[in-house]
Design a protein around this motif. Structure first.
Motif, mmCIF file in Angstrom:
data_model
loop_
_atom_site.group_PDB
_atom_site.id
_atom_site.type_symbol
_atom_site.label_atom_id
_atom_site.label_comp_id
_atom_site.label_asym_id
_atom_site.label_seq_id
_atom_site.Cartn_x
_atom_site.Cartn_y
_atom_site.Cartn_z
ATOM 1 N N ALA A 393 47.571 -47.314 105.903
ATOM 2 C CA ALA A 393 47.843 -46.171 106.784
ATOM 3 C C ALA A 393 47.356 -44.849 106.202
ATOM 4 O O ALA A 393 47.051 -43.912 106.942
ATOM 5 C CB ALA A 393 49.340 -46.084 107.089
ATOM 6 N N GLY A 394 47.263 -44.769 104.880
ATOM 7 C CA GLY A 394 46.802 -43.535 104.253
ATOM 8 C C GLY A 394 45.376 -43.169 104.603
ATOM 9 O O GLY A 394 44.971 -42.011 104.465
ATOM 10 N N PHE A 395 44.596 -44.158 105.052
ATOM 11 C CA PHE A 395 43.220 -43.865 105.470
ATOM 12 C C PHE A 395 43.182 -43.186 106.840
ATOM 13 O O PHE A 395 42.160 -42.620 107.223
ATOM 14 C CB PHE A 395 42.384 -45.147 105.519
ATOM 15 C CG PHE A 395 42.142 -45.771 104.177
ATOM 16 C CD1 PHE A 395 41.577 -45.041 103.152
ATOM 17 C CD2 PHE A 395 42.494 -47.092 103.937
ATOM 18 C CE1 PHE A 395 41.355 -45.604 101.900
ATOM 19 C CE2 PHE A 395 42.278 -47.669 102.697
ATOM 20 C CZ PHE A 395 41.715 -46.931 101.677
ATOM 21 N N ILE A 396 44.288 -43.260 107.562
ATOM 22 C CA ILE A 396 44.320 -42.711 108.909
ATOM 23 C C ILE A 396 44.278 -41.194 108.903
ATOM 24 O O ILE A 396 43.588 -40.570 109.712
ATOM 25 C CB ILE A 396 45.576 -43.212 109.655
ATOM 26 C CG1 ILE A 396 45.424 -44.702 109.984
ATOM 27 C CG2 ILE A 396 45.841 -42.414 110.919
ATOM 28 C CD1 ILE A 396 46.647 -45.308 110.637
ATOM 29 N N LEU A 496 46.879 -39.106 120.116
ATOM 30 C CA LEU A 496 45.650 -38.402 119.728
ATOM 31 C C LEU A 496 44.792 -39.294 118.836
ATOM 32 O O LEU A 496 43.560 -39.309 118.956
ATOM 33 C CB LEU A 496 45.991 -37.102 119.006
ATOM 34 C CG LEU A 496 46.540 -35.965 119.854
ATOM 35 C CD1 LEU A 496 46.892 -34.764 118.973
ATOM 36 C CD2 LEU A 496 45.528 -35.554 120.925
ATOM 37 N N PHE A 497 45.459 -40.023 117.936
ATOM 38 C CA PHE A 497 44.717 -40.925 117.054
ATOM 39 C C PHE A 497 43.989 -41.983 117.869
ATOM 40 O O PHE A 497 42.801 -42.258 117.645
ATOM 41 C CB PHE A 497 45.676 -41.590 116.065
ATOM 42 C CG PHE A 497 45.048 -42.724 115.312
ATOM 43 C CD1 PHE A 497 44.254 -42.481 114.198
ATOM 44 C CD2 PHE A 497 45.211 -44.047 115.726
ATOM 45 C CE1 PHE A 497 43.657 -43.523 113.506
ATOM 46 C CE2 PHE A 497 44.613 -45.089 115.040
ATOM 47 C CZ PHE A 497 43.840 -44.826 113.928
ATOM 48 N N LEU A 498 44.697 -42.579 118.825
ATOM 49 C CA LEU A 498 44.086 -43.642 119.621
ATOM 50 C C LEU A 498 42.905 -43.131 120.430
ATOM 51 O O LEU A 498 41.888 -43.819 120.578
ATOM 52 C CB LEU A 498 45.134 -44.261 120.541
ATOM 53 C CG LEU A 498 46.312 -44.961 119.840
ATOM 54 C CD1 LEU A 498 47.290 -45.509 120.862
ATOM 55 C CD2 LEU A 498 45.822 -46.064 118.934
ATOM 56 N N ARG A 499 43.026 -41.921 120.957
ATOM 57 C CA ARG A 499 41.911 -41.354 121.720
ATOM 58 C C ARG A 499 40.702 -41.090 120.824
ATOM 59 O O ARG A 499 39.558 -41.284 121.224
ATOM 60 C CB ARG A 499 42.354 -40.058 122.408
ATOM 61 C CG ARG A 499 43.203 -40.293 123.652
ATOM 62 C CD ARG A 499 43.213 -39.075 124.555
ATOM 63 N NE ARG A 499 43.901 -37.940 123.947
ATOM 64 C CZ ARG A 499 45.199 -37.688 124.109
ATOM 65 N NH1 ARG A 499 45.958 -38.512 124.826
ATOM 66 N NH2 ARG A 499 45.757 -36.636 123.546
ATOM 67 N N LYS A 500 40.971 -40.648 119.603
ATOM 68 C CA LYS A 500 39.888 -40.295 118.687
ATOM 69 C C LYS A 500 39.166 -41.534 118.145
ATOM 70 O O LYS A 500 37.928 -41.530 117.998
ATOM 71 C CB LYS A 500 40.442 -39.461 117.527
ATOM 72 C CG LYS A 500 39.388 -39.035 116.524
ATOM 73 C CD LYS A 500 40.006 -38.160 115.425
ATOM 74 C CE LYS A 500 38.957 -37.719 114.419
ATOM 75 N NZ LYS A 500 39.557 -36.850 113.352
ATOM 76 N N TYR A 501 39.922 -42.587 117.866
ATOM 77 C CA TYR A 501 39.339 -43.728 117.148
ATOM 78 C C TYR A 501 39.151 -44.973 118.007
ATOM 79 O O TYR A 501 38.650 -45.992 117.518
ATOM 80 C CB TYR A 501 40.210 -44.089 115.925
ATOM 81 C CG TYR A 501 40.158 -43.037 114.857
ATOM 82 C CD1 TYR A 501 39.057 -42.930 114.012
ATOM 83 C CD2 TYR A 501 41.202 -42.132 114.691
ATOM 84 C CE1 TYR A 501 39.000 -41.965 113.034
ATOM 85 C CE2 TYR A 501 41.158 -41.159 113.716
ATOM 86 C CZ TYR A 501 40.053 -41.080 112.887
ATOM 87 O OH TYR A 501 40.000 -40.109 111.916
ATOM 88 N N ARG A 502 39.532 -44.896 119.254
ATOM 89 C CA ARG A 502 39.391 -46.067 120.119
ATOM 90 C C ARG A 502 37.942 -46.554 120.170
ATOM 91 O O ARG A 502 37.665 -47.741 119.979
ATOM 92 C CB ARG A 502 39.891 -45.728 121.531
ATOM 93 C CG ARG A 502 39.801 -46.891 122.509
ATOM 94 C CD ARG A 502 40.257 -46.460 123.900
ATOM 95 N NE ARG A 502 40.163 -47.552 124.840
ATOM 96 C CZ ARG A 502 41.105 -48.447 125.049
ATOM 97 N NH1 ARG A 502 42.245 -48.366 124.378
ATOM 98 N NH2 ARG A 502 40.939 -49.423 125.930
ATOM 99 N N HIS A 540 47.976 -51.527 119.447
ATOM 100 C CA HIS A 540 49.423 -51.723 119.465
ATOM 101 C C HIS A 540 49.971 -51.797 118.031
ATOM 102 O O HIS A 540 51.002 -51.198 117.723
ATOM 103 C CB HIS A 540 49.768 -53.006 120.223
ATOM 104 C CG HIS A 540 51.228 -53.330 120.218
ATOM 105 N ND1 HIS A 540 52.156 -52.644 120.975
ATOM 106 C CD2 HIS A 540 51.942 -54.267 119.513
ATOM 107 C CE1 HIS A 540 53.358 -53.141 120.760
ATOM 108 N NE2 HIS A 540 53.249 -54.124 119.878
ATOM 109 N N ILE A 541 49.269 -52.547 117.180
ATOM 110 C CA ILE A 541 49.698 -52.676 115.786
ATOM 111 C C ILE A 541 49.708 -51.316 115.098
ATOM 112 O O ILE A 541 50.667 -50.948 114.416
ATOM 113 C CB ILE A 541 48.781 -53.651 115.025
ATOM 114 C CG1 ILE A 541 48.981 -55.074 115.558
ATOM 115 C CG2 ILE A 541 49.048 -53.602 113.534
ATOM 116 C CD1 ILE A 541 47.996 -56.076 115.006
#
Length: 555
Positions: A393-396, A496-502, A540-541
């Motif tokens: 998770a730290g890479f996120i 926001l994360f999901l939109r950016k990295y999807r 989801h994960i």
């Protein structure tokens, strides 16, 4: 009683993926306190010490550092920081920034540039950003003399997993069959380094009983050697690219004497013409993730009387210490349940380092210590922001790593002041002096807390302390560093994360499927029938892993 030359420390740093930022925080605060204490000692003369100074003048030295995976990275960074100039912020900057630049580290890890060529993929993630980061860190700089709290013959040990394996022949000779033998294969390995001094030369020692490589950090070749070993110990299985390694044949030939207490009846089977020895290496944490056994063994090898004199401590920094786990009988015995249990069994057995456990059990009270994440809520299972996704998770987000770095500093501050302590009555034997009343008033603590009649003295006095017994510190002199606060848990917006990295995740997975099958028809089937489900599952994960902690902080 002979005064000890120095109290020796063996630091062991466990693997932790991106939670290595926590280990970096611990180490940075430790080095900061050692430096501040050394400066205070230099400011006082022996005359003022006799007059009742409150600054202890004993010596503490970091003598052995062993590390696996992320811990191995920090071990190498400590070595560079100690001997190369302009590196004061090296550990902090490396772990907090990683390869962030115009694009953040995660975007670079998801980039598909490494999948453009034909052939099977080398890793799930793009390893180039990690390799580019290493290239920028392991570069020649001006040399400097290491601080007095770093041993001149400091050992740095990085574990590795040798996928090729080394074959050893065990003789089972007898009257009936004098040539009988059994072959065993060993996959655990390590790189052991020292740094050149006036009395040591670059390369392997001439004495065949000595197993280490002496680096000259002014040589680009030796920095490259250390870089490759560091990337090797951190090559997370499948996630990051494996490393093609080579070591001198002589180094490999000396392994049997190190691995086995007696060389009688066991011999190394190696191609007579092979020099250097070549192998493929992956993450050292796969086999030996908490290498305190090899660290302690090295410490006792260097100082045969150290255990008898009790002038040492072994400190393990472990962001993910093993928790008690239920071992219930299998409820089902079908093939899938057995297969799942078998994988877990193999993993647990590999991690059962019997030699390390037996060595640790020999240690006396107040010689073995553990620094593990502890938040303001002591009941919290793991307060690290990088903990979700098995430590990835730290890479996120950089804020996750910054939180863990600051928590590491806070935990180290408490550890040095209240846990890395010895009974006051043992100071003469273990530290070489008995503290003055002024020193006791300033640094001694009571265990249990507040017990003035049961005092303990710190091995490393934190000079930012005014009176450790009451918890007061020199805030007016050292500011917020004097009494660190628990860092606030970072805010994270999963949407926001999901939109950016999807899109990058979607593209990376598609490229991996195509490179793995090398068949456009199969790739098309995946794209039509499975891509949406796969992406939805991954998202989801990620959302569940990072969102749960966020919900706890919001409530």
């Amino acid at each position: 009683m002979k005064k000890p030359e120095a109290f020796k420390l063996c630091l062991t740093m466990a693997g932790a993926v991106s939670a290595g930022a926590y280990t970096a925080g611990v180490v940075d605060y430790l080095l900061e306190v050692l430096r501040s204490w050394e400066e205070m000692k230099n400011m006082q003369s022996e005359a003022t010490e006799d007059q009742g100074t409150d600054i202890p003048n004993h010596r503490v030295q970091i003598d052995v550092i062993s590390g696996a995976s992320a811990g191995g990275i920090t071990a190498s960074l400590m070595l560079l920081r100690s001997y190369l100039s302009d590196n004061e912020q090296l550990i902090k900057n490396t772990w907090l920034n990683l390869s962030d630049s115009d694009t953040d580290t995660l975007q670079q890890l998801l980039d598909t540039g490494d999948l453009s060529e034909k052939g099977l993929p080398n890793s799930l993630l793009n390893s180039c950003p990690i390799e580019n980061l290493a290239e920028s860190v392991f570069k020649p700089r001006a040399l400097q003399t290491a601080a007095p709290y770093i041993s001149s013959d400091i050992d740095v040990i990085l574990t590795t997993t040798n996928l090729r394996g080394l074959n050893f022949k065990v003789d089972f000779q007898g009257p009936a069959n004098p040539t009988a033998a059994h072959i065993i294969t060993h996959h655990g390995g390590f790189f052991r380094y020292r740094v050149t001094t006036d009395s040591s030369e670059r390369g392997l020692p001439s004495d065949k009983n000595k197993l280490w490589y002496t680096l000259d950090l002014s040589y680009a070749e030796d920095l490259q050697n250390l870089k490759e070993a560091t990337l090797s110990t951190a090559a997370f299985p499948v996630g990051l690219r494996s490393r093609k390694m080579q070591v001198p044949r002589t180094y490999i030939e000396r392994l049997p004497d190190h691995l086995f207490k007696s060389g009688d009846g066991i011999s190394l089977k190696l191609d007579e013409k092979e020099d250097p020895y070549r192998f493929t290496s992956i993450d050292g944490g796969l086999i030996n993730n908490e290498p305190y056994g090899i660290g302690l063994k090295t410490l006792k090898e260097k100082h045969p009387d150290i255990e008898k004199n009790d002038t040492y401590a072994v400190i393990m920094i472990d962001p993910f210490p093993q928790k008690e786990e239920a071992t219930e009988p299998l409820k089902n015995s079908h093939i899938f349940a057995v297969a799942k249990a078998m994988f877990k069994t193999l993993r647990n057995q590999v991690m059962f380092n019997q030699e390390g456990i037996l060595e640790a059990l020999k240690l006396k009270d107040r010689t073995r210590f553990l620094i593990a994440p502890a938040g303001e809520n002591k009941q919290e299972e793991n307060p690290l922001a990088s903990a979700p996704l098995n430590g990835f998770a730290g890479f996120i987000d950089r804020s996750f790593r910054k939180h863990d770095y600051e928590l590491g500093r806070k935990n180290c501050q408490d550890f040095l002041r209240y846990h890395l302590v010895i009974p006051l009555k043992d100071c003469e034997k273990r530290l070489g002096f008995h503290p003055s009343e002024a020193m006791i008033d300033r640094f001694a603590v009571g265990i249990p807390k507040g017990d003035r009649n049961n005092l303990y003295f710190p091995v490393i006095p934190d000079v930012m302390v005014k009176t450790a017994f009451t918890g007061k510190a020199y805030s007016e002199k050292y500011g917020e560093h004097a009494n660190l606060k628990y860092p606030e848990f970072p805010q994270f917006n999963a949407q926001l994360f999901l939109r950016k990295y999807r899109r990058p995740i979607k593209k990376r997975v598609l490229y991996l499927v195509h490179r793995s099958t090398n068949n456009w028809a199969l790739t098309a089937l995946y794209y039509i029938f499975f891509q949406r489900k796969t992406l939805r599952r991954l998202m989801h994960i990620i959302s569940e892993s990072t969102g749960k902690k966020q919900e706890e902080t919001d409530n």
